[in-house]
Write an enzyme that holds these catalytic residues in place. Structure first.
Site, PDB file in Angstrom:
ATOM      1  N   ASN A   1     -53.193 -56.246-102.035  1.00 22.68           N
ATOM      2  CA  ASN A   1     -53.899 -55.076-101.520  1.00 22.68           C
ATOM      3  C   ASN A   1     -53.372 -54.745-100.136  1.00 22.68           C
ATOM      4  O   ASN A   1     -53.266 -55.620 -99.281  1.00 22.68           O
ATOM      5  CB  ASN A   1     -55.406 -55.358-101.440  1.00 22.68           C
TER       6      ASN A   1
ATOM      7  N   SER B   1     -55.773 -71.086-103.364  1.00 26.64           N
ATOM      8  CA  SER B   1     -54.863 -69.975-103.082  1.00 26.64           C
ATOM      9  C   SER B   1     -53.459 -70.531-102.964  1.00 26.64           C
ATOM     10  O   SER B   1     -53.050 -71.003-101.911  1.00 26.64           O
ATOM     11  CB  SER B   1     -55.281 -69.283-101.781  1.00 26.64           C
TER      12      SER B   1
ATOM     13  N   SER C   1     -63.193 -71.124-102.844  1.00 33.02           N
ATOM     14  CA  SER C   1     -61.765 -70.862-102.783  1.00 33.02           C
ATOM     15  C   SER C   1     -61.205 -71.412-101.477  1.00 33.02           C
ATOM     16  O   SER C   1     -61.742 -71.171-100.402  1.00 33.02           O
ATOM     17  CB  SER C   1     -61.518 -69.351-102.869  1.00 33.02           C
TER      18      SER C   1
ATOM     19  N   CYS D   1     -52.903 -61.403 -95.121  1.00 29.94           N
ATOM     20  CA  CYS D   1     -54.364 -61.267 -95.167  1.00 29.94           C
ATOM     21  C   CYS D   1     -54.916 -60.568 -93.932  1.00 29.94           C
ATOM     22  O   CYS D   1     -54.547 -60.911 -92.801  1.00 29.94           O
ATOM     23  CB  CYS D   1     -54.992 -62.651 -95.311  1.00 29.94           C
TER      24      CYS D   1
ATOM     25  N   CYS E   1     -59.818 -58.041-102.232  1.00 28.28           N
ATOM     26  CA  CYS E   1     -59.312 -59.309-101.687  1.00 28.28           C
ATOM     27  C   CYS E   1     -58.417 -59.070-100.491  1.00 28.28           C
ATOM     28  O   CYS E   1     -57.496 -58.265-100.550  1.00 28.28           O
ATOM     29  CB  CYS E   1     -58.454 -60.040-102.710  1.00 28.28           C
TER      30      CYS E   1
ATOM     31  N   CYS F   1     -60.690 -65.985 -89.272  1.00 25.46           N
ATOM     32  CA  CYS F   1     -60.104 -67.130 -89.958  1.00 25.46           C
ATOM     33  C   CYS F   1     -58.970 -67.661 -89.105  1.00 25.46           C
ATOM     34  O   CYS F   1     -58.284 -66.890 -88.425  1.00 25.46           O
ATOM     35  CB  CYS F   1     -59.562 -66.705 -91.323  1.00 25.46           C
TER      36      CYS F   1
ATOM     37  N   GLU G   1     -68.702 -59.646 -93.653  1.00 25.10           N
ATOM     38  CA  GLU G   1     -68.750 -58.801 -94.824  1.00 25.10           C
ATOM     39  C   GLU G   1     -69.079 -59.602 -96.076  1.00 25.10           C
ATOM     40  O   GLU G   1     -68.605 -60.718 -96.265  1.00 25.10           O
ATOM     41  CB  GLU G   1     -67.416 -58.081 -94.995  1.00 25.10           C
TER      42      GLU G   1
ATOM     43  N   CYS H   1     -52.632 -66.612 -92.810  1.00 23.26           N
ATOM     44  CA  CYS H   1     -51.808 -66.281 -93.973  1.00 23.26           C
ATOM     45  C   CYS H   1     -51.209 -64.902 -93.713  1.00 23.26           C
ATOM     46  O   CYS H   1     -51.899 -63.988 -93.237  1.00 23.26           O
ATOM     47  CB  CYS H   1     -52.651 -66.290 -95.245  1.00 23.26           C
TER      48      CYS H   1
ATOM     49  N   CYS I   1     -69.384 -62.081-103.436  1.00 23.16           N
ATOM     50  CA  CYS I   1     -68.305 -62.731-102.672  1.00 23.16           C
ATOM     51  C   CYS I   1     -68.789 -62.906-101.241  1.00 23.16           C
ATOM     52  O   CYS I   1     -69.071 -61.921-100.555  1.00 23.16           O
ATOM     53  CB  CYS I   1     -67.068 -61.832-102.727  1.00 23.16           C
TER      54      CYS I   1
HETATM   55  N1  SAH Z   1     -59.483 -69.082 -97.160  1.00 23.60           N
HETATM   56  C1  SAH Z   1     -59.837 -69.147 -98.555  1.00 23.60           C
HETATM   57  C2  SAH Z   1     -60.914 -68.151 -98.893  1.00 23.60           C
HETATM   58  C3  SAH Z   1     -60.465 -66.689 -98.820  1.00 23.60           C
HETATM   59  S1  SAH Z   1     -60.296 -66.161-100.422  1.00 23.60           S
HETATM   60  C4  SAH Z   1     -58.598 -69.011 -99.414  1.00 23.60           C
HETATM   61  O1  SAH Z   1     -57.531 -68.788 -98.855  1.00 23.60           O
HETATM   62  O2  SAH Z   1     -58.674 -69.210-100.617  1.00 23.60           O
HETATM   63  C5  SAH Z   1     -59.501 -64.678-100.330  1.00 23.60           C
HETATM   64  C6  SAH Z   1     -58.456 -64.529-101.431  1.00 23.60           C
HETATM   65  O3  SAH Z   1     -57.824 -63.257-101.276  1.00 23.60           O
HETATM   66  C7  SAH Z   1     -57.381 -65.576-101.289  1.00 23.60           C
HETATM   67  O4  SAH Z   1     -56.866 -65.976-102.517  1.00 23.60           O
HETATM   68  C8  SAH Z   1     -56.366 -64.790-100.508  1.00 23.60           C
HETATM   69  O5  SAH Z   1     -55.120 -65.390-100.556  1.00 23.60           O
HETATM   70  C9  SAH Z   1     -56.449 -63.432-101.148  1.00 23.60           C
HETATM   71  N2  SAH Z   1     -55.872 -62.374-100.321  1.00 23.60           N
HETATM   72  C10 SAH Z   1     -55.760 -62.358 -98.981  1.00 23.60           C
HETATM   73  N3  SAH Z   1     -55.173 -61.229 -98.564  1.00 23.60           N
HETATM   74  C11 SAH Z   1     -54.904 -60.494 -99.652  1.00 23.60           C
HETATM   75  C12 SAH Z   1     -54.312 -59.208 -99.867  1.00 23.60           C
HETATM   76  N4  SAH Z   1     -53.877 -58.460 -98.854  1.00 23.60           N
HETATM   77  N5  SAH Z   1     -54.229 -58.770-101.136  1.00 23.60           N
HETATM   78  C13 SAH Z   1     -54.679 -59.517-102.175  1.00 23.60           C
HETATM   79  N6  SAH Z   1     -55.246 -60.720-102.021  1.00 23.60           N
HETATM   80  C14 SAH Z   1     -55.366 -61.222-100.778  1.00 23.60           C
END
Ligand code: SAH
Length: 373
Positions: free
Chosen positions: A294, A217, A195, A118, A337, A111, A91, A115, A104
């Site tokens: 989100n 992050s 990021s 996510c 995100c 991945c 995506e 986390c 983006c």
């Molecule tokens: N792996 C990298 C790149 C992904 S960036 C990283 O972790 O930075 C995606 C961003 O969205 C990250 O800051 C992540 O923590 C955030 N994110 C992931 N799930 C989310 C959610 N459910 N709601 C809001 N932000 C989220």
């Protein structure tokens, strides 16, 4: 098999042409055809000799990506599902704002970091994207968005889509180099952001190989909580991560590292958390992006109220830390995100898991951006 030249940065193209006994300026000519004019047919590249064009057609190709679905949010955010030759897809999201347009892009299918909040992590990891597949997202979006009146609809690129870019290091660097290359996209380093969840050795290498804006992050101000939310923290602790960020910021005194902080109700959103975060960042040229959580299906987390988020922000602002609450965009098409999932071929089961989200009945969250400097 033909080589796909779309993912070749300038030095690799110079080498490619040297093997064909061609001068290095051929690399610049080809970069412009591919990335600035979107020409994929060698025969149309009129400043190359006819024998060279024929030769190129025999040994090489320029293969972009095609979109299977496009979704447009009521706020103008556009999400494309791009299909890859092996049946997977990724995506890519375009976020238009008044004075800029941000693309983006994804670096992996799925991945591996898990986390806890996510959607991409819940998919598991399938594979790395090639440099061709990474840059083709930009190549594709540029084609879709450019018009007679707006030749540069994309002003910023963020590697914040699916995947951990620093765990797919070489292809990501090649793609970043193409973004910065004048004969290709010509973005300034400031307008390209990578990021990471905190891959410390990768941050150090990035500084050396291709410094671009860095976002980390963080999500928690102490190791105990961070290890719970971002399991990678068990490998690279906060102190080590902060040290790498400080070194990174030294590259240019005008630079700040962006710290992303997802706001999870009753998990990391208290005044005490905010104070601890402020202490952590006192000596750092930093800015903080608060990301209201989100909703991800199947997860129990919730988003704090606007009041709680404002209170958190105010603690940081009081310590003179630049803080912005990220506006939620594209929520109605699951483009926000953490909502990116792509379409996933499960290697173990050999069955195609359709993970594109079912349409949601969520009302669009129209939270005003709260910027402060
Ligand atoms: N792996 C990298 C790149 C992904 S960036 C990283 O972790 O930075 C995606 C961003 O969205 C990250 O800051 C992540 O923590 C955030 N994110 C992931 N799930 C989310 C959610 N459910 N709601 C809001 N932000 C989220």
């Amino acid at each position: 098999m033909k080589v796909n030249l779309i993912g070749y940065p300038r030095p690799a193209l110079v080498e490619f042409f040297a093997e064909l006994d061609e001068p290095s300026f051929r690399a610049d000519q080809l970069l412009k055809w591919i990335h600035q004019r979107a020409v994929t047919d060698f025969d149309a590249m009129t400043d190359l000799s006819k024998p060279l064009r024929r030769k190129l057609a025999q040994i090489a190709e320029i293969q972009g990506l095609a979109s299977t679905t496009e979704k447009i949010s009521t706020d103008g955010t556009r999400k494309w599902l791009l299909s890859l030759p092996d049946g997977n897809s990724v995506e890519t999201v375009f976020i238009p704002e008044d004075n800029r347009g941000t693309l983006c892009i994804s670096s992996q299918v799925g991945c591996s970091l898990n986390c806890t909040f996510c959607a991409t992590g819940r998919q598991g990891f399938n594979r790395n994207l090639s440099s061709a597949e990474i840059i083709a997202q930009l190549w594709f979006a540029q084609r879709q968005l450019e018009t007679e009146n707006n030749r540069r609809p994309i002003t910023n690129v963020v590697m914040m889509g699916m995947g951990e870019p620093l765990l797919n290091y070489e292809p990501v660097i090649r793609a970043l180099k193409l973004m910065l290359e004048d004969c290709a996209y010509g973005f300034s380093r400031r307008r390209v952001t990578l990021s990471t969840a905190g891959v410390v050795p990768g941050i150090n290498r990035l500084l050396n190989d291709c410094p671009v804006s860095l976002a980390v992050s963080l999500h928690a101000p102490n190791d105990e909580l961070r290890s719970e939310l971002v399991p990678l923290n068990r490998k690279y602790r906060i102190a080590e991560l902060m040290e790498a960020c400080r070194r990174y910021a030294d590259y240019d005194r005008r630079w700040r590292v962006t710290f992303e902080y997802i706001m999870l109700k009753d998990v990391n959103d208290s005044v005490l958390h905010a104070k601890a975060l402020a202490r952590l960042l006192t000596e750092m040229p930093a800015k903080v992006n608060l990301i209201p959580y989100n909703k991800v299906e199947g997860l129990h987390y919730e988003r704090p109220t606007a009041k709680v988020i404002d209170r958190f922000r105010d603690v940081l602002l009081a310590q003179r830390i630049m803080t912005i609450t990220r506006k939620t965009r594209g929520h109605d098409v699951d483009a926000a995100c953490g909502q990116l999932k792509g379409q996933f071929v499960d290697r173990t089961k050999r069955s195609v898991r359709l993970a594109t989200s079912d349409s949601r009945s969520h009302a669009l969250l129209t939270q005003a951006p709260i910027a402060a400097s």
